[in-house]
Enzyme design. Structure first.
Site: not given
Ligand code: PBG
Length: 332
Positions: A201, A255
């Site tokens: 992330k 992400k």
């Protein structure tokens, strides 16, 4: 790679000249089974609130959840992801509301589990929806403290599993959280509760509309660079994923999505584990505003999702999930 084929005996257009042959040779496809639908929830009754900068996405009070869940069921979406908008009066510096068994996420999970049997429920483990400073962890001496945060995440994960959550999704990016969560779940016999690690992330600028939606944007002090990954880095993702697999992650997430196709593909090539990607709020807003203003055709949504699959995603979290399934035959 050796170049095979030479013009004019080889003509690559030969297998593109009609729909039936294009269908036969196509390498990727998109269906409901690839999609995870994020749902924002809010307190109160009879509420469907619009989210600024995410046209078409709403926050639902729990009594109104069937409005979106019935559609998810109809389109056979395999999993939904719950995100709470916590009222400011319930936030504090430690994010205590995360450990309230009657918080929005736990309540919603219990209600949904009773009525809907066909899809899985995923929920984030992180403190940002609950803290007055908007960070994902506990602050000690002005810094997000890794090990103090782990103590809370462990309890939050167990509580969510006890409420009926099927897939625990730690999105906080603390070191060591997957191992600690797997251990507490197993100790309490939640052997089948799965862990989707937000292993990769990035500290991205594409999360703005989401933070607006959960009410943390105006609260956030500073940035999340001390725990989320530096978007200049490529090789670091391998260590993040390897460590999370060793700690017991069932699948890993990359992400954001579209600006990180290289990362998805790098992980897919290096690990034989399901890789999920998250087409985040900023990506949604960009594409949606271009569609709304007639700058892009709606088919660009389909293309963006196919590209995430082509890069190697097994499944995609996307705010477009319902819209795309409603229109999929037209988009192909
Ligand atoms: C919270 C969380 C974020 C997103 C999902 N979980 C925001 C953040 O880390 O600041 C972003 C999702 C999106 O932008 O759609 N930890």
């Amino acid at each position: 790679m050796k170049i095979i084929g030479k013009f004019p005996s080889t003509r690559l257009r030969r297998v593109r000249n009609s729909d039936w042959i294009r269908r036969l040779v196509s390498e990727n496809n998109l269906s409901a089974s690839d999609l995870i639908l994020p749902i924002f929830i809010t307190e109160g009754k009879h509420k469907i609130e619009k989210i600024k900068n995410m046209p078409g996405v709403n926050r639902f009070s729990l009594d109104n959840l069937p409005k979106v869940l019935d559609k998810a069921e109809k389109y056979k979406i395999p999993m939904i992801a719950l995100f709470p908008n916590t009222p400011i009066k319930k936030k504090d510096i430690k994010g205590s509301e995360a450990l309230n068994e009657d918080n929005l996420v736990c309540k919603a999970t219990r209600i949904i589990k009773k009525r809907y049997k066909k899809f899985g429920i995923m929920s984030d483990v992180a403190l940002d929806p609950y803290t007055t400073h908007g960070h994902d962890g506990i602050i000690v001496n002005g810094e997000v403290d890794n090990d103090e945060t782990l103590k809370v995440l462990e309890k939050q994960a167990l509580l969510q599993a006890q409420s009926g959550c099927d897939v625990i999704a730690p999105s906080d990016m603390m070191d060591g959280r997957i191992g600690i969560i797997r251990k507490i779940l197993d100790k309490n016999k939640f052997y089948n509760t799965k862990i989707l690690s937000y292993a990769v992330k990035y500290a991205s600028n594409f999360y703005g509309p989401f933070r607006e939606a959960v009410g943390s944007r105006s609260l956030l002090k500073g940035d999340k660079k001390s725990y989320q990954m530096d978007f200049k880095n490529y090789n670091e993702c391998i260590r993040e994923v390897a460590m999370d697999i060793n700690e017991g992650a069932d699948f890993v997430m990359v992400k954001p999505g579209l600006p990180y196709l290289d990362i998805i593909s790098h992980i897919k090539k290096n690990f034989k584990i399901p890789v999920f990607s998250y087409q985040v709020s900023g990506e949604y807003s960009m594409i949606m505003s271009a569609v709304k203003n007639n700058i892009l055709s709606k088919k660009a949504i389909y293309e963006s999702l196919i590209s995430l699959k082509r890069a190697g995603s097994n499944a995609i979290i996307t705010y477009f999930a319902l819209d795309i399934l409603k229109n999929i035959e037209k988009f192909k």
